[in-house]
Write a protein that holds these residues in place. Structure first.
Motif, short mmCIF file in Angstrom:
data_model
loop_
_atom_site.label_atom_id
_atom_site.label_comp_id
_atom_site.label_asym_id
_atom_site.label_seq_id
_atom_site.Cartn_x
_atom_site.Cartn_y
_atom_site.Cartn_z
N GLU A 72 0.86 -1.18 0.00
CA GLU A 72 0.00 0.00 0.00
C GLU A 72 0.90 1.22 0.00
N GLU A 73 0.30 2.38 0.04
CA GLU A 73 1.08 3.60 -0.15
C GLU A 73 2.22 3.72 0.85
N ASN A 74 1.94 3.50 2.12
CA ASN A 74 2.97 3.67 3.15
C ASN A 74 3.22 2.40 3.96
N HIS A 75 2.78 1.27 3.45
CA HIS A 75 2.94 0.03 4.20
C HIS A 75 3.25 -1.12 3.23
N MET A 76 4.10 -2.01 3.68
CA MET A 76 4.38 -3.22 2.92
C MET A 76 4.28 -4.42 3.85
N GLY A 93 4.11 -12.65 9.81
CA GLY A 93 3.87 -11.41 9.10
C GLY A 93 4.84 -10.33 9.52
N ILE A 94 5.38 -9.62 8.53
CA ILE A 94 6.32 -8.52 8.79
C ILE A 94 5.80 -7.30 8.03
N VAL A 95 5.49 -6.24 8.76
CA VAL A 95 4.95 -5.03 8.16
C VAL A 95 5.99 -3.92 8.29
N LEU A 96 6.30 -3.31 7.14
CA LEU A 96 7.22 -2.18 7.13
C LEU A 96 6.42 -0.90 6.93
N PRO A 146 6.96 3.65 7.23
CA PRO A 146 8.07 4.62 7.18
C PRO A 146 8.81 4.78 8.50
N ASP A 147 8.15 4.50 9.63
CA ASP A 147 8.78 4.73 10.94
C ASP A 147 9.02 3.48 11.76
N TYR A 148 8.29 2.39 11.49
CA TYR A 148 8.35 1.23 12.36
C TYR A 148 8.43 -0.07 11.54
N ILE A 149 8.77 -1.13 12.25
CA ILE A 149 8.67 -2.48 11.71
C ILE A 149 7.83 -3.30 12.69
N ILE A 150 6.92 -4.10 12.16
CA ILE A 150 5.97 -4.85 12.98
C ILE A 150 6.06 -6.32 12.58
N THR A 151 6.16 -7.21 13.57
CA THR A 151 6.11 -8.66 13.32
C THR A 151 4.90 -9.24 14.03
N ILE A 152 4.21 -10.13 13.35
CA ILE A 152 3.00 -10.76 13.91
C ILE A 152 3.08 -12.26 13.69
N CYS A 153 2.85 -13.02 14.74
CA CYS A 153 2.87 -14.48 14.65
C CYS A 153 1.92 -15.06 15.69
N LEU A 154 1.43 -16.25 15.41
CA LEU A 154 0.50 -16.91 16.33
C LEU A 154 1.20 -17.48 17.55
N GLU A 155 2.48 -17.81 17.43
CA GLU A 155 3.19 -18.48 18.52
C GLU A 155 4.57 -17.87 18.71
N SER A 156 5.09 -18.04 19.91
CA SER A 156 6.50 -17.72 20.13
C SER A 156 7.33 -18.68 19.28
N ASN A 157 8.38 -18.17 18.69
CA ASN A 157 9.14 -19.00 17.76
C ASN A 157 10.63 -18.72 17.90
N GLU A 158 11.40 -19.64 17.38
CA GLU A 158 12.85 -19.54 17.50
C GLU A 158 13.44 -18.47 16.60
N GLN A 198 8.24 2.63 -6.23
CA GLN A 198 7.03 2.55 -5.41
C GLN A 198 7.32 2.27 -3.95
N VAL A 199 8.45 1.61 -3.66
CA VAL A 199 8.74 1.22 -2.28
C VAL A 199 10.06 1.81 -1.79
N GLN A 200 10.57 2.81 -2.49
CA GLN A 200 11.85 3.39 -2.08
C GLN A 200 11.78 3.99 -0.68
N HIS A 201 10.62 4.50 -0.29
CA HIS A 201 10.50 5.10 1.04
C HIS A 201 10.32 4.04 2.13
N LEU A 202 10.08 2.79 1.73
CA LEU A 202 9.93 1.70 2.70
C LEU A 202 11.15 0.81 2.75
N ILE A 203 11.70 0.53 1.57
CA ILE A 203 12.88 -0.34 1.49
C ILE A 203 14.05 0.46 0.94
#
Length: 315
Positions: free
Chosen positions: A65-69, A90-93, A95-107, A202-207
């Motif tokens: 999306e415009e400001n999220h990947m 799931g890993i969401v990038l 412009p300011d943060y990085i977010i990880t989402i998972c159902l379980e604790s993992n190695e 398109q993603v230069q501001h994210l990556i």
């Protein structure tokens, strides 16, 4: 569970929503709906992006999306002894943060802790993303080596005795290889797409990729391809092993049935002789010594039959 971290040159420290800083890492493990809404409101991330990785059947993919990947990758997990599976991460990038989402604790995520803070930086979002993917790829290789060692152990057990338990263990390992194969192939597609996106405006501001980041991404792709090759090789070996042991079990059953058939023939001969000589009518050798003669005759015919069956390989 929601944890927020931020790293600097000396430490990895924990933040809250009230003390949030740019470059923070939101780590969501089996989050509640309230936590998802809080993160969505704070970071401006679409709620669908945050919920995507909470489906166990979700496939690896990239959404923009415009400001999220959103990058969804499948990571390896263990489900107990000899049981392996793959779980979406799931890993969401933004412009300011990085977010990880998972159902379980993992190695995979557990390796990014304060003791290893010098090895990663949460504010270098692109490199941190590739480091997570690299850790996942190396973890696949680690688990594949464990599967290979466990397969060798089970093979040694099966050479000594054919037990159902070992067969079921092989089936469980084979199931894990199937999960790994599907996950690694879909992860490979995601990695190739990330490689193509590096030159997309398109993603230069994210990556933002530097030379070290490109080298790291290429290393991830190489590790992923190596894992795919190992899965295919181990799958072929295990399939051949299963076919071989199936043939051995069938052959052993045939030998047992052949032996039982031979014993039935041998035991039927004295039974038949004694039945004839035990009739309540006049029979040869009905006088004194008839029992001994009949017994010797039955033993002789039985011995000849056993010798003939032995010569034909029935024993």
């Amino acid at each position: 569970m929601l944890k927020i971290y931020r790293s600097n040159c000396t430490d990895l420290y924990e933040l809250t929503l009230q003390t949030l800083e740019r470059g923070a890492w939101f780590n969501l493990i089996n989050p509640t709906p309230a936590e998802l809404e809080q993160v969505a409101a704070t970071t401006g991330t679409p709620l669908d992006f945050l919920k995507a990785a909470l489906d166990e059947e979700e496939r690896s993919r990239i959404e923009l999306e415009e400001n999220h990947m959103l990058v969804i990758t499948n990571i390896p997990v263990t489900r107990g002894h000899d049981s392996y599976d793959a779980l979406p991460l799931g890993i969401v990038l933004t412009p300011d943060y990085i977010i990880t989402i998972c159902l379980e604790s993992n190695e995979v995520l557990a390796d990014f802790k304060s003791e290893n803070h010098r090895l990663f930086s949460t504010f270098k979002k692109t490199r941190f993303l590739f480091q997570i993917l690299y850790k996942s790829a190396t973890l696949y290789l680690k688990y594949l080596k464990q599967i290979n060692r466990r397969t060798d152990e089970i093979e040694r057990y099966l050479r000594r005795s054919m037990q159902n338990e070992e067969i079921f263990q092989l089936l469980e390992l084979q199931k894990g290889l199937t999960y790994f194969a599907a996950s690694l192939r879909s992860n490979g597609i995601v990695l190739e797409k990330l490689l193509r996106l590096r030159s997309t405006s398109q993603v230069q501001h994210l990556i933002k990729m530097y030379e070290e980041d490109e080298d790291l991404l290429e290393d991830v792709i190489i590790e992923n391809k190596q894992a795919i090759e190992m899965v295919e090789m181990y799958s072929r070996i295990m399939n051949g092993m299963m076919d071989t042991f199936t043939s051995i079990i069938s052959n052993n059953l045939n030998r047992v049935m052949k032996f039982l058939a031979s014993m039935t023939i041998i035991l039927a001969i004295p039974t038949m002789v004694s039945s004839f000589m035990g009739m309540n009518v006049d029979v040869p050798f009905g006088g004194n010594g008839g029992f001994i003669i009949t017994l010797l005759f039955a033993v002789g015919v039985t011995a000849l039959s056993a010798f003939g069956l032995w010569r034909k390989g029935m024993f």
